[in-house]
Enzyme design. Structure first.
Site, mmCIF file in Angstrom:
data_model
loop_
_atom_site.group_PDB
_atom_site.id
_atom_site.type_symbol
_atom_site.label_atom_id
_atom_site.label_comp_id
_atom_site.label_asym_id
_atom_site.label_seq_id
_atom_site.Cartn_x
_atom_site.Cartn_y
_atom_site.Cartn_z
ATOM 1 N N SER A 201 39.953 6.793 1.923
ATOM 2 C CA SER A 201 39.553 6.895 0.520
ATOM 3 C C SER A 201 40.654 7.416 -0.402
ATOM 4 O O SER A 201 40.564 7.254 -1.614
ATOM 5 C CB SER A 201 38.321 7.793 0.379
ATOM 6 N N LYS B 62 39.164 14.462 -2.644
ATOM 7 C CA LYS B 62 39.228 13.519 -3.758
ATOM 8 C C LYS B 62 40.143 14.109 -4.835
ATOM 9 O O LYS B 62 40.583 15.251 -4.752
ATOM 10 C CB LYS B 62 37.843 13.260 -4.365
#
Length: 248
Positions: free
Chosen positions: A55, A133
């Site tokens: 990701s 993230k």
């Protein structure tokens, strides 16, 4: 020789006769000291984490079949301030983010206890849904996608995101275009004390966009943040800093 001199000489002889403990007797003490130092480091300074998915490609590697990056995440920065746009953070996923998480602990009670014990010292990963993230927007800001060029907007201004290499194509003439879930979203106003986070690999990241229907509208409470990713420590070919790049 005075009485005082005799006493001093006797004390000196006793000190000379005192032998150093053998190493096997000192080893448990050294291990306890090392464990205490490790626990303090993990609790107050930082700890390593493993990147489990793709990701954050290409910033952080975690693709299937490759060696996942090991990163060092420090805590001190956020003891004196909140995360800022562009920071790469590790956080515990809110409840709605845990739908696919499976415990990494053994079903055996004894083994699980040992794992939990070593986790306290940073030798075993914590049993929680830790995610990594990049912060895109902070409390009070409004985030949405997209402008005419397919860029994300924060408070109406397009972001400059050089770290994004993988995203779904954007059709500037696509008034009726159908995009994958998450390509178009918002506007969403980030609650105070929360963050809007996204992976650098926009095609392979279940981030804030995937959870806009939860109680936080996809945002993450700052209290869930474990720390700031600052350095890649493994594998050797990728050792180096993790850069925070403010897209705003």
């Amino acid at each position: 020789m005075t009485v005082s001199d005799a006493d001093n000489e006797g004390t000196g002889r006793r000190k000379e006769k005192k032998k150093q403990r053998p190493f096997w007797q000192e080893l448990p003490i050294l291990l306890v000291i090392a464990a205490v130092i490790a626990a303090l480091m993990v609790t107050f300074i930082g700890r390593p984490y493993v990147i489990p998915s793709q990701s954050m490609e290409p910033t952080l590697h975690g693709c299937a079949g490759c060696t996942g990056d090991r990163i060092y995440v420090e805590k001190l920065t956020y003891d004196f301030g909140d995360p800022k746009p562009g920071d790469v953070v590790v956080f515990v996923g809110p409840p709605s983010w845990n739908d696919t998480y499976k415990s990494i602990r053994s079903s055996n009670t004894v083994t699980r206890g040992v794992q939990n014990f070593f986790s306290f010292f940073g030798l075993v990963p914590p049993d929680e849904n830790d995610l990594v993230k990049r912060v895109i927007a902070v409390g009070g800001q409004t985030v949405q996608c997209c402008d005419a060029q397919g860029r994300i907007l924060v408070d109406g201004k397009p972001l400059d995101e050089p770290y994004v290499k993988f995203d779904y194509p954007w059709n500037p003439n696509g008034a009726n275009a159908v995009y994958p879930v998450g390509r178009v979203f918002g506007p969403i106003k980030v609650p105070e004390g929360n963050l809007w986070v996204m992976g650098d690999n926009r095609r392979e990241s279940r981030d804030s966009r995937a959870h806009v229907g939860d109680e936080f509208q996809g945002t993450v409470p700052i209290k869930n943040v474990r720390g700031k990713a600052v350095f890649k420590i493994w594998p050797p070919g990728r050792i180096g800093p993790v850069h925070a790049q403010n897209p705003q």
